[in-house]
Design a protein around this motif. Structure first.
Motif, PDB file in Angstrom:
ATOM      1  N   ASN A 161      -1.530   6.682  -3.536  1.00 47.66           N
ATOM      2  CA  ASN A 161      -2.577   7.161  -2.643  1.00 47.66           C
ATOM      3  C   ASN A 161      -2.792   6.181  -1.497  1.00 47.66           C
ATOM      4  N   LEU A 162      -2.569   6.649  -0.270  1.00 48.60           N
ATOM      5  CA  LEU A 162      -2.795   5.815   0.908  1.00 48.60           C
ATOM      6  C   LEU A 162      -4.242   5.856   1.370  1.00 48.60           C
ATOM      7  N   ASN A 163      -5.028   6.742   0.758  1.00 50.82           N
ATOM      8  CA  ASN A 163      -6.414   6.966   1.183  1.00 50.82           C
ATOM      9  C   ASN A 163      -6.460   7.320   2.667  1.00 50.82           C
ATOM     10  N   GLU A 164      -5.617   8.259   3.049  1.00 48.68           N
ATOM     11  CA  GLU A 164      -5.517   8.656   4.456  1.00 48.68           C
ATOM     12  C   GLU A 164      -6.776   9.363   4.930  1.00 48.68           C
ATOM     13  N   GLN A 165      -7.228   8.980   6.130  1.00 47.10           N
ATOM     14  CA  GLN A 165      -8.334   9.637   6.810  1.00 47.10           C
ATOM     15  C   GLN A 165      -7.906   9.930   8.241  1.00 47.10           C
TER      16      GLN A 165
ATOM     17  N   LYS B 138       2.034   2.558  -3.295  1.00 48.38           N
ATOM     18  CA  LYS B 138       1.049   3.205  -4.158  1.00 48.38           C
ATOM     19  C   LYS B 138       1.073   4.714  -3.939  1.00 48.38           C
TER      20      LYS B 138
ATOM     21  N   THR C  27       2.452   7.762   6.970  1.00 51.13           N
ATOM     22  CA  THR C  27       1.945   8.762   6.023  1.00 51.13           C
ATOM     23  C   THR C  27       3.034   9.737   5.592  1.00 51.13           C
TER      24      THR C  27
ATOM     25  N   THR D 220      -5.114   4.631   7.414  1.00 47.36           N
ATOM     26  CA  THR D 220      -4.905   4.503   5.972  1.00 47.36           C
ATOM     27  C   THR D 220      -5.400   3.140   5.487  1.00 47.36           C
ATOM     28  N   ASP D 221      -5.368   2.961   4.163  1.00 47.20           N
ATOM     29  CA  ASP D 221      -5.695   1.651   3.612  1.00 47.20           C
ATOM     30  C   ASP D 221      -4.740   0.587   4.135  1.00 47.20           C
TER      31      ASP D 221
ATOM     32  N   VAL E 212       0.835  -1.209   0.000  1.00 47.21           N
ATOM     33  CA  VAL E 212       0.000   0.000   0.000  1.00 47.21           C
ATOM     34  C   VAL E 212       0.867   1.255   0.000  1.00 47.21           C
ATOM     35  N   ARG E 213       1.972   1.221   0.760  1.00 52.68           N
ATOM     36  CA  ARG E 213       2.865   2.390   0.826  1.00 52.68           C
ATOM     37  C   ARG E 213       3.494   2.685  -0.536  1.00 52.68           C
TER      38      ARG E 213
END
Length: 342
Positions: free
Chosen positions: A73-77, A71, A168, A91-92, A68-69
């Protein structure tokens, strides 16, 4: 020859045959030995098998964290703010690692309670997750004697991605995945996996530690210098407390991830790991277990052993002091400094 004669079935004999067939199936599936005993008595768990499964789960989660790292986009929230007003991201990598780690352990040991940081997330079909591997050759070679424990006495704590904030920021060296086995609340087996360093360290209290674990033979600092590692994102008043306790020559290192910091203490790059604010037990349990296996110590700032036996008590509110050597000395100096502060 009477072809029409009836055949009488011995029910006892059939039962014996069926039992033998079940045993043979188990031998075929698990290779015999401890694993067969574990499944033959489902309320008893082989800790040797559980250690193997913990290693597999941590490494499988680590592979997801790594991928995932890579990629864009980690889709961080954000899950909100900590008490220190720092961002608490997810993150994802956290979520996908949780799914694999949690359900691989649960499928391998359905009678054991597993607690995860991302506990609310479930896959649409858990049966698609392969059970964790219970036969690790390294464990088999390193641990000669097994132990069997009732499932009700075990709690497995997992952190699918420790040091998410650093993750992140692409500070990869701090990132770990962790699994801990607590028996009657005592941190007994710990696994810390560094996915970007390709390192897995583990320990079993009262047994042994992984052959690759680098352990300091003496304390890291000089006699008049104490090396203290603390959180870079949850510093609180810890740096000031450390200096007050150990003197002006105290060397303070900021780092991410409780797993990383504990391994720094074990390797001798720090004398102690100090934390003064709230920290979750899944952050601590694996490192605590490895320290226990090395006769080190992790306690609250009041000197209390941390209890991991209740899955409803997720928080350690009492601060943290972890050291491989001289724990009583450091604890005494901290107590004196805290008294002076009032």
């Amino acid at each position: 020859m009477n072809l029409g004669a009836s055949v009488r079935v011995n029910k006892c004999g059939v039962g014996v045959v069926l039992s033998a067939m079940v045993l043979l199936m188990m031998l075929y599936r698990y290779g015999g030995g401890d694993e067969v005993k574990r499944d033959a008595f489902s309320d008893m768990v082989s800790l040797k098998s559980l250690l193997s499964a913990a290693i597999d789960a941590a490494e499988r989660g680590g592979r997801i964290v790594y991928d995932v790292r890579e990629k864009a986009n980690l889709n961080e929230q954000s899950k909100g703010k900590t008490r220190e007003n720092a961002n608490d991201p997810v993150t994802d990598g956290d979520l996908m690692s949780h799914i694999t780690m949690f359900f691989s352990l649960q499928r391998a040991f359905p009678a054991v309670k597993v607690i995860s940081e991302e506990h609310s997330l479930k896959p649409s079909d858990p049966s698609t997750i392969e059970p964790a591997d219970i036969l690790n050759p390294e464990v088999g070679a390193a641990v000669s004697e097994n132990a069997f424990v009732p499932a009700k006495d075990i709690r497995v704590w997992i952190d699918p991605l420790d040091a998410t904030q650093e993750y992140t920021e692409d500070l990869r060296e701090y990132v770990t995945t962790m699994v801990c086995v607590a028996v009657k609340g005592y941190a007994t087996i710990g696994v810390i996996h560094k996915p970007f360093m390709h390192l897995t360290a583990w320990g079993w209290a009262g047994k042994t530690v992984s052959p690759n674990l680098k352990v300091s033979s003496k304390k890291a600092g000089d006699d008049d210098v104490t090396r203290v590692i603390i959180s870079r994102s949850h510093t609180g008043q810890v740096a000031a407390l450390a200096t007050a306790a150990f003197g002006d020559k105290t060397n303070i290192t900021l780092a991410g991830g409780a797993g990383f910091k504990t391994l720094e203490v074990i390797s001798g790059r720090a004398d102690l790991y100090l934390h003064t604010t709230l920290i979750k037990k899944w952050d601590l349990c694996a490192g605590n277990a490895i320290l226990n296996a090395l006769d080190g110590k992790m306690t609250t700032l009041e000197g209390k052993i941390i209890d991991y036996g209740n899955e409803l008590e997720l928080k350690n509110e009492g601060g943290l002091l972890a050291s491989l050597y001289d724990h009583s000395k450091y604890f005494g100096l901290l107590q004196e400094a805290r008294k002076k502060e009032g």
